[in-house]
Design a protein around this motif. Sequence first.
Motif, PDB file in Angstrom:
ATOM      1  N   ALA A  78     -15.157  -3.850  14.626  1.00 28.17           N
ATOM      2  CA  ALA A  78     -14.675  -2.572  15.158  1.00 28.17           C
ATOM      3  C   ALA A  78     -13.179  -2.655  15.453  1.00 28.17           C
ATOM      4  CB  ALA A  78     -15.444  -2.202  16.424  1.00 28.17           C
ATOM      5  N   ALA A  79     -12.744  -3.750  16.041  1.00 29.99           N
ATOM      6  CA  ALA A  79     -11.316  -3.929  16.333  1.00 29.99           C
ATOM      7  C   ALA A  79     -10.514  -3.980  15.039  1.00 29.99           C
ATOM      8  CB  ALA A  79     -11.099  -5.193  17.156  1.00 29.99           C
ATOM      9  N   PHE A  80     -11.009  -4.718  14.057  1.00 32.54           N
ATOM     10  CA  PHE A  80     -10.355  -4.815  12.752  1.00 32.54           C
ATOM     11  C   PHE A  80     -10.249  -3.428  12.113  1.00 32.54           C
ATOM     12  CE2 PHE A  80     -10.782  -5.463   8.112  1.00 32.54           C
ATOM     13  CZ  PHE A  80      -9.611  -6.174   7.891  1.00 32.54           C
ATOM     14  N   GLY A  81     -11.345  -2.669  12.145  1.00 27.33           N
ATOM     15  CA  GLY A  81     -11.340  -1.323  11.578  1.00 27.33           C
ATOM     16  C   GLY A  81     -10.381  -0.400  12.305  1.00 27.33           C
ATOM     17  N   ALA A  82     -10.330  -0.504  13.632  1.00 25.99           N
ATOM     18  CA  ALA A  82      -9.416   0.339  14.416  1.00 25.99           C
ATOM     19  C   ALA A  82      -7.961   0.045  14.061  1.00 25.99           C
ATOM     20  CB  ALA A  82      -9.654   0.125  15.906  1.00 25.99           C
ATOM     21  N   VAL A  83      -7.641  -1.207  13.887  1.00 28.35           N
ATOM     22  CA  VAL A  83      -6.263  -1.577  13.506  1.00 28.35           C
ATOM     23  C   VAL A  83      -5.941  -1.024  12.124  1.00 28.35           C
ATOM     24  CG1 VAL A  83      -4.757  -3.521  12.904  1.00 28.35           C
ATOM     25  CG2 VAL A  83      -6.111  -3.598  14.998  1.00 28.35           C
ATOM     26  N   LEU A  84      -6.868  -1.149  11.179  1.00 27.28           N
ATOM     27  CA  LEU A  84      -6.633  -0.616   9.831  1.00 27.28           C
ATOM     28  C   LEU A  84      -6.457   0.904   9.853  1.00 27.28           C
ATOM     29  CD1 LEU A  84      -9.033  -2.720   7.571  1.00 27.28           C
ATOM     30  CD2 LEU A  84      -6.550  -2.909   7.803  1.00 27.28           C
ATOM     31  N   VAL A  85      -7.281   1.597  10.626  1.00 31.96           N
ATOM     32  CA  VAL A  85      -7.162   3.053  10.736  1.00 31.96           C
ATOM     33  C   VAL A  85      -5.808   3.425  11.344  1.00 31.96           C
ATOM     34  CG1 VAL A  85      -8.061   5.080  11.990  1.00 31.96           C
ATOM     35  CG2 VAL A  85      -9.636   3.540  10.788  1.00 31.96           C
ATOM     36  N   PHE A  86      -5.396   2.696  12.377  1.00 30.80           N
ATOM     37  CA  PHE A  86      -4.106   2.966  13.003  1.00 30.80           C
ATOM     38  C   PHE A  86      -2.956   2.750  12.018  1.00 30.80           C
ATOM     39  CE2 PHE A  86      -0.329   1.508  15.329  1.00 30.80           C
ATOM     40  CZ  PHE A  86      -0.082   2.637  16.093  1.00 30.80           C
ATOM     41  N   ILE A  87      -3.013   1.672  11.255  1.00 27.93           N
ATOM     42  CA  ILE A  87      -1.958   1.397  10.266  1.00 27.93           C
ATOM     43  C   ILE A  87      -1.931   2.509   9.215  1.00 27.93           C
ATOM     44  CG2 ILE A  87      -1.282  -0.146   8.381  1.00 27.93           C
ATOM     45  CD1 ILE A  87      -2.336  -2.470  10.152  1.00 27.93           C
ATOM     46  N   ALA A  88      -3.101   2.896   8.708  1.00 26.83           N
ATOM     47  CA  ALA A  88      -3.167   3.956   7.695  1.00 26.83           C
ATOM     48  C   ALA A  88      -2.656   5.276   8.264  1.00 26.83           C
ATOM     49  CB  ALA A  88      -4.601   4.104   7.192  1.00 26.83           C
ATOM     50  N   TRP A  89      -3.021   5.602   9.493  1.00 29.02           N
ATOM     51  CA  TRP A  89      -2.589   6.842  10.129  1.00 29.02           C
ATOM     52  C   TRP A  89      -1.068   6.844  10.308  1.00 29.02           C
ATOM     53  CZ3 TRP A  89      -0.481   7.514  15.123  1.00 29.02           C
ATOM     54  CH2 TRP A  89      -0.310   8.845  15.510  1.00 29.02           C
ATOM     55  N   THR A  90      -0.521   5.733  10.796  1.00 30.15           N
ATOM     56  CA  THR A  90       0.920   5.620  11.006  1.00 30.15           C
ATOM     57  C   THR A  90       1.667   5.734   9.685  1.00 30.15           C
ATOM     58  OG1 THR A  90       0.542   4.184  12.907  1.00 30.15           O
ATOM     59  CG2 THR A  90       2.742   4.155  11.964  1.00 30.15           C
ATOM     60  N   TRP A  91       1.179   5.039   8.661  1.00 25.92           N
ATOM     61  CA  TRP A  91       1.826   5.085   7.355  1.00 25.92           C
ATOM     62  C   TRP A  91       1.793   6.498   6.799  1.00 25.92           C
ATOM     63  CZ3 TRP A  91      -0.026   6.018   2.315  1.00 25.92           C
ATOM     64  CH2 TRP A  91       0.897   5.734   1.316  1.00 25.92           C
ATOM     65  N   ASN A  92       0.657   7.166   6.888  1.00 27.04           N
ATOM     66  CA  ASN A  92       0.515   8.523   6.367  1.00 27.04           C
ATOM     67  C   ASN A  92       1.398   9.493   7.144  1.00 27.04           C
ATOM     68  OD1 ASN A  92      -0.640  10.402   4.539  1.00 27.04           O
ATOM     69  ND2 ASN A  92      -1.999  11.115   6.170  1.00 27.04           N
ATOM     70  N   LYS A  93       1.477   9.337   8.454  1.00 32.43           N
ATOM     71  CA  LYS A  93       2.313  10.205   9.285  1.00 32.43           C
ATOM     72  C   LYS A  93       3.785  10.058   8.898  1.00 32.43           C
ATOM     73  CE  LYS A  93       3.492  11.146  14.053  1.00 32.43           C
ATOM     74  NZ  LYS A  93       3.425  10.681  15.422  1.00 32.43           N
ATOM     75  N   ARG A  94       4.239   8.818   8.714  1.00 29.49           N
ATOM     76  CA  ARG A  94       5.634   8.589   8.314  1.00 29.49           C
ATOM     77  C   ARG A  94       5.904   9.151   6.924  1.00 29.49           C
ATOM     78  NH1 ARG A  94       6.570   2.474  10.470  1.00 29.49           N
ATOM     79  NH2 ARG A  94       6.679   3.036  12.662  1.00 29.49           N
ATOM     80  N   ARG A  95       4.933   8.999   6.042  1.00 31.30           N
ATOM     81  CA  ARG A  95       5.092   9.518   4.672  1.00 31.30           C
ATOM     82  C   ARG A  95       5.224  11.041   4.697  1.00 31.30           C
ATOM     83  NH1 ARG A  95       1.742  11.296   0.702  1.00 31.30           N
ATOM     84  NH2 ARG A  95      -0.069  10.955   2.006  1.00 31.30           N
ATOM     85  N   LEU A  96       4.407  11.705   5.527  1.00 30.20           N
ATOM     86  CA  LEU A  96       4.477  13.153   5.625  1.00 30.20           C
ATOM     87  C   LEU A  96       5.793  13.609   6.259  1.00 30.20           C
ATOM     88  CD1 LEU A  96       0.814  13.991   6.722  1.00 30.20           C
ATOM     89  CD2 LEU A  96       1.885  14.459   4.522  1.00 30.20           C
ATOM     90  N   GLU A  97       6.250  12.887   7.291  1.00 26.64           N
ATOM     91  CA  GLU A  97       7.526  13.228   7.934  1.00 26.64           C
ATOM     92  C   GLU A  97       8.685  13.052   6.962  1.00 26.64           C
ATOM     93  OE1 GLU A  97       7.619  10.685  11.349  1.00 26.64           O
ATOM     94  OE2 GLU A  97       6.274  11.977  12.506  1.00 26.64           O
ATOM     95  N   THR A  98       8.624  12.026   6.141  1.00 22.84           N
ATOM     96  CA  THR A  98       9.675  11.772   5.164  1.00 22.84           C
ATOM     97  C   THR A  98       9.697  12.872   4.106  1.00 22.84           C
ATOM     98  OG1 THR A  98       9.444   9.406   5.493  1.00 22.84           O
ATOM     99  CG2 THR A  98      10.591  10.100   3.506  1.00 22.84           C
TER     100      THR A  98
END
Length: 181
Positions: free
Chosen positions: A157-177
């Motif tokens: 669960a912790a591993f999955g949460a970290v992966l989701v957070f990384i994907a969310w952050t990456w996607n958010k930055r990509r959209l802002e860019t």
Amino acid sequence: MTEIFITLLEFLLLLAANILIGALGFIPSFIMTAVNIKSFGLQGGAALTLLGEIFGALAGFHLYRYGFSKAAPSWQRHRFWNFWHGQPDSRVFKAVILMRLLPFVPSGLVTAGAALTNIRAWPFMAASTIGKVPAVFLELAAVYGFVQVAPPVLQYAAFGAVLVFIAWTWNKRRLETSETE
């Protein structure tokens, strides 16, 4: 013989993954540290993690330096570039050690900063290694404790949460860019 080959292959694949994560510099390395410990125990996991951190930083250093060499010349006239580019190697060496010792300074930021200077790769690697050793051992202690105490379901669960957070952050930055272009 086959078992030795499979173990060696697993070690080399994990080492490559550790180096990749170290080179990227923005993915938390504790994820791979947990995998390393699960696969090769504390000592083997420590060796994998440390080698991945050291050679990942070196690979990242070369990638950043290459990227900066391709940047627009106008960017290189910025005073931030000029400040770092003009620093003596001994000061950069000490700064890399200090920044690696600080626990929450992003690895990629330190590597990119060093790549902006005139320091050569081997002194960078030495300074990076000196600074990373204590940080890696602290990370190993924390991750080993978590792996020993937490049930597998919580680990996943912790591993999955970290992966989701990384994907969310990456996607958010990509959209802002893409919105600013």
